[in-house]
Write a protein that holds these residues in place. Structure first.
Motif, mmCIF file in Angstrom:
data_model
loop_
_atom_site.group_PDB
_atom_site.id
_atom_site.type_symbol
_atom_site.label_atom_id
_atom_site.label_comp_id
_atom_site.label_asym_id
_atom_site.label_seq_id
_atom_site.Cartn_x
_atom_site.Cartn_y
_atom_site.Cartn_z
ATOM 1 N N THR A 228 -10.675 5.464 6.787
ATOM 2 C CA THR A 228 -11.394 4.624 7.474
ATOM 3 C C THR A 228 -10.647 3.249 7.416
ATOM 4 N N MET A 229 -10.319 2.441 8.723
ATOM 5 C CA MET A 229 -9.805 1.186 8.612
ATOM 6 C C MET A 229 -10.547 0.063 8.039
ATOM 7 N N PRO A 230 -10.043 -0.809 7.072
ATOM 8 C CA PRO A 230 -10.933 -1.680 6.907
ATOM 9 C C PRO A 230 -10.766 -3.038 7.764
ATOM 10 N N VAL B 33 -3.813 -3.529 7.416
ATOM 11 C CA VAL B 33 -3.321 -2.628 6.438
ATOM 12 C C VAL B 33 -1.784 -2.235 6.847
ATOM 13 N N ILE B 34 -0.939 -2.077 5.953
ATOM 14 C CA ILE B 34 0.420 -1.640 5.931
ATOM 15 C C ILE B 34 0.589 -0.382 5.385
ATOM 16 N N LEU B 35 0.782 0.593 6.418
ATOM 17 C CA LEU B 35 1.625 1.633 6.271
ATOM 18 C C LEU B 35 2.802 2.177 5.896
ATOM 19 N N GLN B 36 3.219 2.573 4.654
ATOM 20 C CA GLN B 36 4.696 2.903 4.652
ATOM 21 C C GLN B 36 5.085 4.475 4.575
ATOM 22 N N ALA B 37 5.901 4.887 5.197
ATOM 23 C CA ALA B 37 6.363 6.282 5.295
ATOM 24 C C ALA B 37 7.226 6.419 3.958
#
Length: 182
Positions: A9-11, A15-19
């Motif tokens: 669930t997105m706050p 949000v930073i997502l790293q692969a």
């Protein structure tokens, strides 16, 4: 290729997502295929070009020809030191050719090496048998006794028609008995 999927669930904030990526590594193994001293395995990134080892395995009685993807190959696909595109884990098998050894049996009659006729030189392969001609050379006033292994020897080792099986280059020398003297 492994793909990981996750649901969350997105706050209310960014949000930073790293692969995270890991290199896929592949291994090339060498199999001496009945020989010894195969090169060490080599690991590299998938789809990278690598140089095959210049180290050649050894096998008694055989000559190393190169490498193949097939254990039963009779001709190599790759030479030692060649470039190889490593796409998957693979084993290369040594390709061998048996060393064939040839030996020559020559005849010397009364000091003259024979090159034609019944007593011309015969070539044999290791393990092969040759029949010594079943005829006797002639020399006036002499009786042929057989064949010696040394030019000055009177010790008969082979008789006409006997089988010669020695694996070596050999000259057989005629042995005559003088029958003209009383």
């Amino acid at each position: 290729m492994n793909i990981l999927t996750t649901t969350f669930t997105m706050p209310n904030s960014d949000v930073i997502l790293q692969a995270k990526f890991e290199e896929i590594k592949m291994t090339l193994k060498y199999d001496a295929n009945g020989g010894v001293r195969a090169p060490e395995s080599k690991t590299a990134k998938s789809n990278s070009r690598i140089q095959l080892s210049i180290q050649k395995p050894v096998k008694t009685g055989y000559t190393f020809l190169g490498w193949s993807l097939r254990k039963d190959a009779t001709a190599p696909t790759y030479e030692a030191g060649a470039e190889y595109l490593l796409r998957e884990n693979v084993t290369l098998y040594a390709v061998w050719e048996e060393n064939v050894e040839y030996y020559t049996l020559t005849y010397e009659i009364d000091g003259v090496e024979q090159t034609t006729g019944e007593f011309e030189p015969k070539t044999k392969v290791r393990g092969e048998k040759i029949q010594i001609p079943n005829v006797k050379p002639e020399k006036e006033g002499f009786s042929f006794l057989g064949w010696a292994l040394e030019a000055t020897s009177k010790n008969v080792i082979y008789l006409p028609g006997e089988i010669y099986e020695k694996d070596a280059n050999t000259t057989l020398y005629s042995v005559f008995l003088d029958v003209s003297a009383p």
